[in-house]
Design an enzyme around this catalytic site. Structure first.
Site, PDB file in Angstrom:
ATOM      1  CG  PHE A  78       3.548  -9.030 -28.671  1.00 40.64           C
ATOM      2  CD1 PHE A  78       2.961  -7.811 -28.991  1.00 40.64           C
ATOM      3  CD2 PHE A  78       3.192  -9.651 -27.490  1.00 40.64           C
ATOM      4  CE1 PHE A  78       2.030  -7.222 -28.136  1.00 40.64           C
ATOM      5  CE2 PHE A  78       2.263  -9.060 -26.632  1.00 40.64           C
ATOM      6  CZ  PHE A  78       1.684  -7.852 -26.952  1.00 40.64           C
ATOM      7  CB  SER A 134       1.580 -17.190 -22.194  1.00 43.27           C
ATOM      8  OG  SER A 134       1.209 -16.389 -21.097  1.00 43.27           O
ATOM      9  CD  GLU A 160       8.131  -8.597 -28.002  1.00 48.48           C
ATOM     10  OE1 GLU A 160       8.631  -7.460 -28.192  1.00 48.48           O
ATOM     11  OE2 GLU A 160       7.475  -8.878 -26.988  1.00 48.48           O
ATOM     12  NE  ARG A 208      -5.640 -16.500 -21.804  1.00 47.09           N
ATOM     13  CZ  ARG A 208      -6.764 -16.308 -21.108  1.00 47.09           C
ATOM     14  NH1 ARG A 208      -7.917 -16.163 -21.729  1.00 47.09           N
ATOM     15  NH2 ARG A 208      -6.731 -16.270 -19.787  1.00 47.09           N
ATOM     16  CG  ASP A 215      -4.991  -9.833 -21.969  1.00 49.10           C
ATOM     17  OD1 ASP A 215      -5.354  -9.484 -20.827  1.00 49.10           O
ATOM     18  OD2 ASP A 215      -4.027 -10.584 -22.170  1.00 49.10           O
ATOM     19  NE  ARG A 236      -2.932 -21.070 -23.481  1.00 46.14           N
ATOM     20  CZ  ARG A 236      -2.861 -20.419 -22.328  1.00 46.14           C
ATOM     21  NH1 ARG A 236      -1.762 -19.770 -22.005  1.00 46.14           N
ATOM     22  NH2 ARG A 236      -3.881 -20.390 -21.505  1.00 46.14           N
ATOM     23  CG  HIS A 250      -2.429 -15.696 -26.022  1.00 41.97           C
ATOM     24  ND1 HIS A 250      -1.755 -16.871 -25.819  1.00 41.97           N
ATOM     25  CD2 HIS A 250      -2.843 -15.288 -24.796  1.00 41.97           C
ATOM     26  CE1 HIS A 250      -1.753 -17.180 -24.518  1.00 41.97           C
ATOM     27  NE2 HIS A 250      -2.419 -16.237 -23.879  1.00 41.97           N
TER      28      HIS A 250
END
Lengths: 281, 317
Positions: free
Chosen positions: B86, B40, B61, B170, B120, B13, B112
């Protein structure tokens, strides 16, 4: 600049186009199309500042986005009648290999169309994006959009409505076609929209009602007022009170003609009520 | 055999963020949108340097995808940023109608992805996104393998006219591809020449494939390693040419075996050169909480799993 009578004559011809297009293929959405005929005619002939020809970016002209894409018959008729493509092409509506798909699309390269619509609730976000691009490009022209009232049940609209006010997108005029009808019945019985004006105002929009949404003069006056409210740090919403099926008596004030084509006799009666003005395609 | 050096672990990322920063300087049409995940997605620099071209859309989104589609009308090149879950499943219809069917030049940049976001858990660990995106007509699907390649891919997609799904992750992982590489969309990269088995890997699994090839080499097995950073359009010729030599193949991806790279490879081979194939991928399952390494071990997505799959597929020749 056409006068009111000329705009009404165009509207009558657009109604004929809508009826004939939908009848020919026994499918399509005449009710909402007829209800918005005056609005489209006024928008494309009078309200919007448009360049000759068509290019996707539309810099240096006003843009329009149709979110409730199922009223494609009125959109196609008016685009053709103002010269985006030959009027005879209306003959191909919903036929195989046509540029006039059931719902509008850029996919077939039809001039005048800048986004596909049909799956509801997406058009306001797109219109806002285009409005933001205009600001980045230093283009002072406006973005117009049209949405069905039932379409406001889609949640994405409220994301967009919140975004527009929060980011002071003040170069957009979003019109809601308030005809109170959707496929399964009235909007009150299917899922009540509540007080639409209060909702938009609570989200930070300027709201203008056009009570006579099928009256050309009322539309011109209301849209001029809407235009005068742009550039003041707030997005502008027009609540256009229309009658679904307007101009064809047996199609009016009901959701029955949302997505139903007239039969031969019904077509004849509808055309009898709307005599040819500009010449049929 | 050719080996590669890890020049230091980095997250992919951040490669995206570095690429976006560079694009901000070099391409004034590039705009960026983010749904409340600037840190992020490593979009801070772009936002700081070009606030007029950055759009914070909030946790919305669907609106972000529509805004991006609209921004192309006027010549902008929008890069949207949020988590892969998302970026795809949540907004599939918006991407389908307003971006893909409308042929809009939107770059959907998704961090991610897969299991390696870790703790998560499954709500955020999408393992279906490659399938969702590759099924959309006209959509280009890219899953680069390390920091340098993600940066190069970010630069490359700005010059590609059309919708792109760029998938990255990530965790900090090995950074081993050249810093000055030119990224060619749709062009597979031969990393290791081999004769006994072809390993085709994408994303984080490319490094694992390299590690597997070393372990296999010690066992006397010569593995060819191909980095397929572009899943669509797939470099069919590179795959067919390699398999013509090795006669068997293992595909490796941080994704469900349904709808992933492996199925795309299987389609090519079944049409042109039917070949024994093993799939290193998740097995029609959701993920769970855990460290990235624990998850990759549990779900069979590491170099050990690739070694085993290679040994298995060689026996099927």
């Amino acid at each position: 600049m056409p006068n009111t009578q000329q705009l009404e004559d165009i509207t009558t011809q657009v109604r004929r186009d809508i009826l004939r297009m939908v009848h020919k293929v026994n499918s399509g959405h005449p009710g909402g199309s007829l209800g918005c005929a005056e609005f489209f005619v006024a928008l494309y002939n009078e309200i919007m500042d448009r360049k000759d020809g068509f290019d996707m970016d539309g810099i240096g002209e006003d843009l329009f986005f149709l979110s409730n894409g199922h009223i494609s018959p009125v959109y196609y008729s008016v685009l053709a009648r103002v010269g985006y493509f030959p009027v005879d092409e209306l003959n191909t509506f919903r036929l195989l290999n046509s540029r006039l798909q059931g719902h509008p699309t850029t996919h077939e390269g039809l001039p005048g169309i800048r986004i596909a619509s049909g799956s509801l609730g997406q058009g306001m976000s797109v219109a806002l994006g285009a409005a933001q691009a205009k600001k980045l490009n230093g283009c002072k022209h406006l973005v117009y959009s049209l949405h069905g009232d039932g379409e406001l049940q889609e949640g994405q609209n409220w994301e967009a409505i919140m975004y527009a006010a929060g980011n002071k997108v003040d170069n957009i005029i979003s019109t809601i076609d308030l005809n109170g009808q959707q496929i399964d019945g009235s909007t009150d019985t299917v899922l009540s929209l509540g007080d639409v004006r209060a909702k938009f105002e609570a989200f930070g929009w300027i709201v203008i009602d056009i009570e006579k949404g099928n009256n050309i003069e009322a539309i011109l006056k209301g849209m001029a007022e809407a235009k005068s409210k742009t550039g003041n740090g707030k997005p502008v919403c027009v609540l256009l009170h229309t009658v679904m099926g307007n101009g064809v008596d047996f199609m009016m004030h009901t959701h029955a003609w949302h997505g139903k084509a007239p039969n031969d006799d019904q077509l004849a009666e509808g055309l009898r009520q709307n005599a040819e003005t500009l010449g049929d395609y | 055999m050719k080996t590669y050096e890890n020049t230091g672990n980095k997250d992919t990322r951040s490669g995206f963020g570095a690429g976006l920063t560079e694009l901000g300087k070099t391409n004034e049409n590039v705009v960026a949108l983010c749904a409340d995940l600037i840190g992020s997605l490593k979009m801070d620099d772009f936002k700081k340097n070009h606030p007029e071209r950055f759009y914070q859309v909030g946790i919305a989104e669907a609106n972000m995808i529509g805004l991006a589609a609209g921004l192309t009308i006027g010549g902008k090149i929008p890069f949207t940023g949020t988590f892969a879950n998302f970026s795809t499943g949540r907004v599939y219809d918006q991407i389908r109608q307003s971006v893909a069917y409308s042929g809009k030049n939107v770059k959907i940049c998704a961090s991610h992805a897969g299991l390696t976001l870790g703790e998560d858990g499954a709500t955020h660990q999408i393992l279906e996104d490659i399938g969702l995106m590759k099924m959309l007509p006209g959509m280009t699907v890219i899953n680069p393998c390390d920091y340098n390649q993600t940066k190069a891919a970010t630069l490359a997609i700005a010059d590609h006219d059309g919708p792109v799904y760029l998938r990255f992750g990530r965790p900090s992982v090995a950074n081993f591809t050249p810093a000055d590489q030119k990224f060619e969309i749709g062009k597979a990269l031969h990393l290791v020449e081999g004769a006994d088995v072809t390993i085709v890997a994408t994303g984080h699994l490319v490094w694992e494939a390299l590690e597997a090839s070393k372990a296999l080499n010690e066992k006397g097995i010569s593995a060819e390693v191909i980095n397929i950073h572009t899943i669509k359009p797939l470099d069919a010729k590179a795959i067919i040419d390699s398999v013509s030599k090795t006669k068997c193949i293992v595909t490796a991806e941080e994704h469900n075996h349904l709808g992933g790279l492996g199925e795309s490879v299987a389609r090519v081979l079944s049409q042109h050169l039917p070949t024994p194939q093993e799939f290193v991928a998740t097995n029609d399952t959701f993920g769970e909480s855990g460290t990235p390494a624990q998850l990759m071990e549990k779900y069979g997505l590491n170099s050990d799993a690739i070694v085993k799959a290679c040994e298995k597929v060689i026996k099927r020749k």
